[in-house]
Design an enzyme around this catalytic site. Structure first.
Site, PDB file in Angstrom:
ATOM      1  N   ASP A  29     127.108 105.517  46.390  1.00 21.30           N
ATOM      2  CA  ASP A  29     128.100 105.162  47.399  1.00 21.30           C
ATOM      3  C   ASP A  29     128.396 103.664  47.426  1.00 21.30           C
ATOM      4  O   ASP A  29     127.582 102.839  46.996  1.00 21.30           O
ATOM      5  CB  ASP A  29     127.595 105.554  48.786  1.00 21.30           C
ATOM      6  CG  ASP A  29     127.747 107.037  49.074  1.00 21.30           C
ATOM      7  OD1 ASP A  29     128.023 107.814  48.143  1.00 21.30           O
ATOM      8  OD2 ASP A  29     127.571 107.417  50.249  1.00 21.30           O
ATOM      9  N   HIS A  80     135.425 107.607  49.435  1.00 16.19           N
ATOM     10  CA  HIS A  80     134.467 107.202  50.466  1.00 16.19           C
ATOM     11  C   HIS A  80     135.156 106.350  51.529  1.00 16.19           C
ATOM     12  O   HIS A  80     134.503 105.539  52.200  1.00 16.19           O
ATOM     13  CB  HIS A  80     133.314 106.435  49.820  1.00 16.19           C
ATOM     14  CG  HIS A  80     132.100 106.273  50.687  1.00 16.19           C
ATOM     15  ND1 HIS A  80     131.622 107.259  51.523  1.00 16.19           N
ATOM     16  CD2 HIS A  80     131.255 105.209  50.850  1.00 16.19           C
ATOM     17  CE1 HIS A  80     130.542 106.827  52.156  1.00 16.19           C
ATOM     18  NE2 HIS A  80     130.305 105.584  51.765  1.00 16.19           N
ATOM     19  N   HIS A  84     135.086 101.836  54.943  1.00 22.44           N
ATOM     20  CA  HIS A  84     133.789 102.284  55.463  1.00 22.44           C
ATOM     21  C   HIS A  84     133.696 102.355  56.990  1.00 22.44           C
ATOM     22  O   HIS A  84     132.656 102.020  57.584  1.00 22.44           O
ATOM     23  CB  HIS A  84     132.666 101.381  54.932  1.00 22.44           C
ATOM     24  CG  HIS A  84     131.347 102.086  54.780  1.00 22.44           C
ATOM     25  ND1 HIS A  84     130.415 102.156  55.802  1.00 22.44           N
ATOM     26  CD2 HIS A  84     130.799 102.758  53.754  1.00 22.44           C
ATOM     27  CE1 HIS A  84     129.350 102.816  55.396  1.00 22.44           C
ATOM     28  NE2 HIS A  84     129.561 103.204  54.144  1.00 22.44           N
ATOM     29  N   HIS A 174     122.944 104.187  46.142  1.00 26.26           N
ATOM     30  CA  HIS A 174     124.028 103.227  46.346  1.00 26.26           C
ATOM     31  C   HIS A 174     124.161 102.282  45.152  1.00 26.26           C
ATOM     32  O   HIS A 174     123.156 101.823  44.610  1.00 26.26           O
ATOM     33  CB  HIS A 174     123.778 102.396  47.607  1.00 26.26           C
ATOM     34  CG  HIS A 174     123.893 103.178  48.872  1.00 26.26           C
ATOM     35  ND1 HIS A 174     122.860 103.969  49.343  1.00 26.26           N
ATOM     36  CD2 HIS A 174     124.909 103.304  49.761  1.00 26.26           C
ATOM     37  CE1 HIS A 174     123.245 104.553  50.475  1.00 26.26           C
ATOM     38  NE2 HIS A 174     124.474 104.157  50.749  1.00 26.26           N
TER      39      HIS A 174
END
Length: 205
Positions: A29, A80, A84, A174
């Protein structure tokens, strides 16, 4: 997108030649990151593995060649959001912007519109699900959380993944959003051990 490993025997009654395959889905991510994404790609390539990268649209625009490289290396690039936010607390127009702008950025580098959306923080409720579906997105979270973002040390990251993976697990790691050097350091042991256990590495796409 699998490498090596031996299939395990299927359940009783499974026809000959139809042994079950142990699959795991590695996901990364918050990238792409100019410091860590290429290093993670190099480790994946060393072990013949592939992964799914849930990328932020703003980072795709900043580092387009990295997204192009992730896709060109045989990995999956998914959505994604743009910047964020917790999607449970944004307006409908902002939700659409977060998803649609990221779709456009990813498509410009890969030629493919993402099918999957991973809401930041795993923030999902009925409104998020309804809005995602209206935009043609399937929500994809995870089943194994390495919590590598907390930088607990490479050995802890390894243990959290390896102790919890089961066939079909979706592992959260990540490549962006901060210092991911421990993730890079943990990845070879994770890949090598899972391969030794007979796992193959599948893509979410």
């Amino acid at each position: 997108m699998a490498f090596g490993g031996n299939a395990v025997a299927g359940p009783p009654g499974l026809p000959a030649g139809r042994a079950a395959v142990k699959r795991v889905y590695l996901t990364f991510d918050d990238g792409p990151s100019p410091r860590y994404t290429a290093r993670i790609l190099a480790v994946l390539a060393r072990y013949g593995a592939h992964a799914t990268f849930f990328e932020l649209g703003q980072n795709v625009v900043l580092y387009p060649s990295l997204t192009h490289r992730v896709h060109g290396s045989g990995n999956s690039v998914q959505n994604h959001t743009w910047s964020h936010p917790d999607l449970r607390y944004v307006s409908a127009p902002e939700f659409e912007h977060q998803v649609a702008a990221t779709d456009r950025a990813v498509r410009a580098q890969t030629g493919i519109t993402p099918c999957y959306l991973r809401p930041p923080y795993g923030g999902v409720n009925s409104t998020v699900r309804r809005r995602a579906a209206a935009l043609g997105k399937t929500i994809k979270l995870w089943t194994v959380d390495s919590r590598d973002w907390a930088r607990p040390g490479a050995r802890v990251i390894e243990r959290r993944v390896l102790d919890n993976v089961r066939p079909g697990s979706v592992v959260l790691l990540h490549d962006g959003g901060g210092d991911r050097s421990q993730t890079v350091a943990a990845l070879p042991t994770i890949l090598r051990t899972l391969k030794d256990r007979g796992y193959t590495f599948a893509l979410i796409r």
